[in-house]
Design a protein around this motif. Structure first.
Motif, PDB file in Angstrom:
ATOM      1  N   VAL A   1      34.348  74.854  54.310  1.00  0.00           N
ATOM      2  CA  VAL A   1      33.911  74.922  52.910  1.00  0.00           C
ATOM      3  C   VAL A   1      34.962  74.290  52.012  1.00  0.00           C
ATOM      4  O   VAL A   1      34.655  73.542  51.094  1.00  0.00           O
ATOM      5  CB  VAL A   1      33.658  76.390  52.487  1.00  0.00           C
ATOM      6  CG1 VAL A   1      33.392  76.488  50.992  1.00  0.00           C
ATOM      7  CG2 VAL A   1      32.500  76.965  53.270  1.00  0.00           C
ATOM      8  N   ARG A   2      36.229  74.553  52.288  1.00  0.00           N
ATOM      9  CA  ARG A   2      37.303  74.014  51.447  1.00  0.00           C
ATOM     10  C   ARG A   2      37.417  72.504  51.559  1.00  0.00           C
ATOM     11  O   ARG A   2      37.663  71.819  50.571  1.00  0.00           O
ATOM     12  CB  ARG A   2      38.640  74.636  51.864  1.00  0.00           C
ATOM     13  CG  ARG A   2      38.766  76.075  51.484  1.00  0.00           C
ATOM     14  CD  ARG A   2      40.107  76.608  51.896  1.00  0.00           C
ATOM     15  NE  ARG A   2      40.158  78.048  51.702  1.00  0.00           N
ATOM     16  CZ  ARG A   2      41.018  78.842  52.291  1.00  0.00           C
ATOM     17  NH1 ARG A   2      41.907  78.363  53.122  1.00  0.00           N
ATOM     18  NH2 ARG A   2      41.003  80.130  52.050  1.00  0.00           N
ATOM     19  N   ARG A   3      37.272  71.960  52.761  1.00  0.00           N
ATOM     20  CA  ARG A   3      37.493  70.535  52.991  1.00  0.00           C
ATOM     21  C   ARG A   3      36.249  69.676  52.766  1.00  0.00           C
ATOM     22  O   ARG A   3      36.345  68.466  52.692  1.00  0.00           O
ATOM     23  CB  ARG A   3      37.982  70.313  54.414  1.00  0.00           C
ATOM     24  CG  ARG A   3      39.339  70.871  54.655  1.00  0.00           C
ATOM     25  CD  ARG A   3      39.799  70.557  56.030  1.00  0.00           C
ATOM     26  NE  ARG A   3      41.109  71.141  56.280  1.00  0.00           N
ATOM     27  CZ  ARG A   3      41.787  70.966  57.379  1.00  0.00           C
ATOM     28  NH1 ARG A   3      41.278  70.236  58.355  1.00  0.00           N
ATOM     29  NH2 ARG A   3      42.960  71.513  57.530  1.00  0.00           N
ATOM     30  N   SER A   4      35.092  70.288  52.693  1.00  0.00           N
ATOM     31  CA  SER A   4      33.847  69.537  52.629  1.00  0.00           C
ATOM     32  C   SER A   4      33.300  69.483  51.211  1.00  0.00           C
ATOM     33  O   SER A   4      33.581  70.335  50.377  1.00  0.00           O
ATOM     34  CB  SER A   4      32.826  70.205  53.544  1.00  0.00           C
ATOM     35  OG  SER A   4      31.584  69.576  53.419  1.00  0.00           O
ATOM     36  N   ASP A   5      32.497  68.442  50.964  1.00  0.00           N
ATOM     37  CA  ASP A   5      31.789  68.338  49.687  1.00  0.00           C
ATOM     38  C   ASP A   5      30.454  69.071  49.751  1.00  0.00           C
ATOM     39  O   ASP A   5      29.768  69.199  48.747  1.00  0.00           O
ATOM     40  CB  ASP A   5      31.537  66.860  49.339  1.00  0.00           C
ATOM     41  CG  ASP A   5      32.832  66.123  49.059  1.00  0.00           C
ATOM     42  OD1 ASP A   5      33.802  66.768  48.622  1.00  0.00           O
ATOM     43  OD2 ASP A   5      32.868  64.891  49.280  1.00  0.00           O
TER      44      ASP A   5
END
Length: 99
Positions: A4-8
């Motif tokens: 969730v943090r690294r993805s758009d």
């Protein structure tokens, strides 16, 4: 959560792709962002207690199995069983003799 943090991609979409509830993943992310010490603050004690109990049960059952295996081997010996039967027949003959 790292996804969730690294993805758009939205948290909801990631949760659905992982096959989990979007609300659950959102809560996990929110708790992780609030502080690492607060997120997942469980002590793990119930699991540790269960593992200890299961190990005790396994040790008990293993002892019982070994005992029963030894007892079965003892009674399965032909000489022991036949000796017991012969002794019983002999005792019955002795009791049936006139005195």
């Amino acid at each position: 959560m790292e996804l969730v943090r690294r993805s758009d991609t939205s948290c909801r979409q990631i949760a659905l792709e992982l096959g989990m509830s979007p609300n659950l993943l959102t809560r996990w992310v929110r708790e992780a962002e609030a502080g690492a010490s607060k997120a997942f603050s469980g002590t793990g004690a119930p699991r540790n207690e269960e593992v200890a109990r299961l190990r005790r049960d396994l040790a008990r059952v293993t002892k019982e199995r070994d005992f029963l295996r030894d007892a079965a081997a003892y009674f399965a010996k032909g000489s022991s069983l036949s000796s017991f039967c012969n002794a019983r027949v002999g005792m019955e003959r002795y009791r049936s003799q006139p005195r």
